[in-house]
Design a protein around this motif. Structure first.
Motif, PDB file in Angstrom:
ATOM      1  N   LEU A 104      10.744  11.701 -12.776  1.00  0.00           N
ATOM      2  CA  LEU A 104       9.785  11.354 -13.831  1.00  0.00           C
ATOM      3  C   LEU A 104       9.332  12.614 -14.578  1.00  0.00           C
ATOM      4  CD1 LEU A 104       8.236   9.038 -15.123  1.00  0.00           C
ATOM      5  CD2 LEU A 104       6.414   9.399 -13.454  1.00  0.00           C
ATOM      6  N   LYS A 105       9.095  13.673 -13.819  1.00  0.00           N
ATOM      7  CA  LYS A 105       8.666  14.935 -14.430  1.00  0.00           C
ATOM      8  C   LYS A 105       9.736  15.425 -15.415  1.00  0.00           C
ATOM      9  CE  LYS A 105       7.049  19.466 -13.017  1.00  0.00           C
ATOM     10  NZ  LYS A 105       7.202  20.454 -11.982  1.00  0.00           N
ATOM     11  N   ALA A 106      11.003  15.389 -14.966  1.00  0.00           N
ATOM     12  CA  ALA A 106      12.092  15.848 -15.830  1.00  0.00           C
ATOM     13  C   ALA A 106      12.228  14.940 -17.064  1.00  0.00           C
ATOM     14  CB  ALA A 106      13.398  15.876 -15.043  1.00  0.00           C
ATOM     15  N   TYR A 107      12.011  13.640 -16.891  1.00  0.00           N
ATOM     16  CA  TYR A 107      12.112  12.686 -18.010  1.00  0.00           C
ATOM     17  C   TYR A 107      11.045  13.007 -19.049  1.00  0.00           C
ATOM     18  CZ  TYR A 107      14.206   8.201 -19.444  1.00  0.00           C
ATOM     19  OH  TYR A 107      14.938   7.220 -20.072  1.00  0.00           O
ATOM     20  N   ARG A 108       9.844  13.306 -18.520  1.00  0.00           N
ATOM     21  CA  ARG A 108       8.713  13.521 -19.441  1.00  0.00           C
ATOM     22  C   ARG A 108       8.783  14.865 -20.155  1.00  0.00           C
ATOM     23  NH1 ARG A 108       4.089  10.224 -16.112  1.00  0.00           N
ATOM     24  NH2 ARG A 108       4.640   8.202 -17.035  1.00  0.00           N
ATOM     25  N   VAL A 109       9.696  15.732 -19.740  1.00  0.00           N
ATOM     26  CA  VAL A 109       9.939  16.960 -20.510  1.00  0.00           C
ATOM     27  C   VAL A 109      10.493  16.563 -21.885  1.00  0.00           C
ATOM     28  CG1 VAL A 109      11.410  19.030 -20.660  1.00  0.00           C
ATOM     29  CG2 VAL A 109      10.245  18.458 -18.511  1.00  0.00           C
ATOM     30  N   GLY A 110      11.282  15.487 -21.904  1.00  0.00           N
ATOM     31  CA  GLY A 110      11.890  15.034 -23.159  1.00  0.00           C
ATOM     32  C   GLY A 110      10.971  14.137 -23.967  1.00  0.00           C
ATOM     33  N   HIS A 111      10.006  13.477 -23.322  1.00  0.00           N
ATOM     34  CA  HIS A 111       9.097  12.543 -24.017  1.00  0.00           C
ATOM     35  C   HIS A 111       7.885  12.367 -23.120  1.00  0.00           C
ATOM     36  CE1 HIS A 111       7.413   8.927 -25.700  1.00  0.00           C
ATOM     37  NE2 HIS A 111       8.388   8.803 -26.601  1.00  0.00           N
ATOM     38  N   ALA A 112       6.804  13.034 -23.506  1.00  0.00           N
ATOM     39  CA  ALA A 112       5.634  13.101 -22.617  1.00  0.00           C
ATOM     40  C   ALA A 112       5.081  11.720 -22.279  1.00  0.00           C
ATOM     41  CB  ALA A 112       4.559  13.964 -23.251  1.00  0.00           C
ATOM     42  N   ALA A 113       5.228  10.754 -23.220  1.00  0.00           N
ATOM     43  CA  ALA A 113       4.627   9.437 -22.975  1.00  0.00           C
ATOM     44  C   ALA A 113       5.630   8.449 -22.361  1.00  0.00           C
ATOM     45  CB  ALA A 113       4.094   8.878 -24.288  1.00  0.00           C
ATOM     46  N   ALA A 114       6.796   8.917 -21.998  1.00  0.00           N
ATOM     47  CA  ALA A 114       7.815   7.998 -21.449  1.00  0.00           C
ATOM     48  C   ALA A 114       7.298   7.386 -20.148  1.00  0.00           C
ATOM     49  CB  ALA A 114       9.110   8.760 -21.187  1.00  0.00           C
ATOM     50  N   SER A 115       7.619   6.105 -19.955  1.00  0.00           N
ATOM     51  CA  SER A 115       7.112   5.425 -18.772  1.00  0.00           C
ATOM     52  C   SER A 115       8.225   4.580 -18.134  1.00  0.00           C
ATOM     53  CB  SER A 115       5.941   4.567 -19.216  1.00  0.00           C
ATOM     54  OG  SER A 115       5.162   4.277 -18.126  1.00  0.00           O
ATOM     55  N   PRO A 116       9.291   5.234 -17.687  1.00  0.00           N
ATOM     56  CA  PRO A 116      10.390   4.457 -17.101  1.00  0.00           C
ATOM     57  C   PRO A 116      10.017   3.968 -15.703  1.00  0.00           C
ATOM     58  CG  PRO A 116      10.779   6.781 -16.755  1.00  0.00           C
ATOM     59  CD  PRO A 116       9.510   6.690 -17.553  1.00  0.00           C
ATOM     60  N   ILE A 117      10.698   2.929 -15.246  1.00  0.00           N
ATOM     61  CA  ILE A 117      10.588   2.531 -13.834  1.00  0.00           C
ATOM     62  C   ILE A 117      11.803   3.143 -13.150  1.00  0.00           C
ATOM     63  CG2 ILE A 117      10.809   0.588 -12.235  1.00  0.00           C
ATOM     64  CD1 ILE A 117       8.035   0.804 -13.479  1.00  0.00           C
ATOM     65  N   ILE A 118      11.558   3.873 -12.077  1.00  0.00           N
ATOM     66  CA  ILE A 118      12.675   4.557 -11.404  1.00  0.00           C
ATOM     67  C   ILE A 118      12.875   3.959 -10.015  1.00  0.00           C
ATOM     68  CG2 ILE A 118      13.604   6.779 -10.652  1.00  0.00           C
ATOM     69  CD1 ILE A 118      11.776   8.125 -12.721  1.00  0.00           C
TER      70      ILE A 118
END
Ligand SMILES: NC(=O)c1ccc[n+]([C@@H]2O[C@H](COP(=O)([O-])OP(=O)(O)OC[C@H]3O[C@@H](n4cnc5c(N)ncnc54)[C@H](OP(=O)(O)O)[C@@H]3O)[C@@H](O)[C@H]2O)c1
Length: 273
Positions: A104-118
């Motif tokens: 999630l941390k790595a994902y949010r580097v690309g989009h701070a508000a991203a909210s994926p389910i992992i």
């Protein structure tokens, strides 16, 4: 083989040994039109599509599940690239040792508000033959639909079990993720020992492989405990007993297997840090 209903559509990120093994199984089962992003995979027949980079994914493509199957240490860059394009995706990671928090941390580097389910899973390479064994973990916020889609993908290539805590995925990795390698090692050692005992290499190989296959089939098809199957082959004072006395000495297999599995679990935890 009976075709099951169409599997969910995927964006498969990384199609090497593990991604490739699962893809073979999914293609055999009928996969909804999907995109595979890999640097090496040759083109696939329509309706699927192979791309080398994210820019080449058709703009209208909205996968049900994004499957992450790159090496754990190579994932950060691609996660940051995926985030702006798929901020609320269902991500299914098969990467050893990468925690949901680190992904999630790595994902949010690309989009701070991203909210994926992992959702995390640990499959193994027999998935290529439909004989995979996968453990899955979903965080409480995953919906039933998301869990079902991930389970559908993995159960199309073998058996699945859910674990109740994320940390247990490391134990699954050590037992069934890496497990085929332990069995292959046993095949190698049996072959070598057969040659040492005077068999020609081809005969030793046939005996070792056929035996592991047959024993695997018994474990798969019979409800009997492994220990009882072992006892059934062991006559008192016989040849099997002579060999098992060596293998089952407390400083032999019981200790070696336990230490080896701990090493694998520890390595998964190191990869996570
Ligand atoms: N192998 C197993 O038995 C097993 C079992 C359970 C789980 N896993 C997990 O599965 C994951 C993959 O392992 P693997 O053994 O399949 O690795 P692998 O054979 O190296 O496959 C990864 C593939 O992804 C490609 N790739 C990496 N980054 C990419 C990018 N940004 N764009 C396009 N393609 C990219 C790689 O190309 P390059 O080589 O050019 O980077 C390679 O073809 C790992 O995280 C591992 O923990 C593996």
């Amino acid at each position: 083989m009976t075709k099951s209903p169409l599997l969910p559509s995927i964006l498969l990120v990384g199609c090497g040994k593990m991604g490739g093994a699962m893809l073979e199984g999914w293609l055999a089962h009928g996969l909804a039109p999907s995109v595979i992003m890999d640097r090496h995979l040759p083109e696939l027949p329509a309706p699927h599509r192979v791309v080398r980079t994210l820019d080449a994914i058709p703009a209208e493509f909205k996968p049900d599940v994004i499957l992450l199957a790159v090496k754990p240490q190579k994932a950060n860059g691609v996660l940051a690239e995926l985030a702006p394009r798929f901020p609320n995706a269902t991500l299914l990671s098969v990467m050893a040792g990468r925690t949901i928090a680190s992904l999630l941390k790595a994902y949010r580097v690309g989009h701070a508000a991203a909210s994926p389910i992992i959702i995390r899973s640990m499959p193994n390479t027999p998935s290529a033959l439909g004989a995979g064994m996968s453990g899955l973990y979903a965080p409480p916020e995953a919906s039933e639909k998301q869990k079902k889609q991930c389970e559908q993908l993995l159960s199309a290539v073998g058996e699945t079990v859910w674990v109740a805590q994320e940390g247990l995925i490391d134990s699954v990795a050590a037992i069934s993720g890496s497990g085929p390698a332990y069995v292959f090692l046993l095949a190698e050692l049996l072959e070598q020992a057969g040659v040492e005992q005077g068999l020609d290499a081809k005969t030793a190989r046939t005996l070792a492989r056929g035996t592991i296959y047959g024993a695997g089939q018994m474990l798969h098809q019979l409800p009997t405990d492994a220990a009882e199957l072992r006892r059934n082959v062991t006559s008192p004072g016989g040849t099997t007993e002579a060999a098992l006395k060596v293998l089952m000495a407390s400083d032999a297999w019981p200790q070696a297997v336990s230490t080896a599995i701990s090493a694998a679990v520890n390595r998964a935890k190191e990869l996570a840090s």
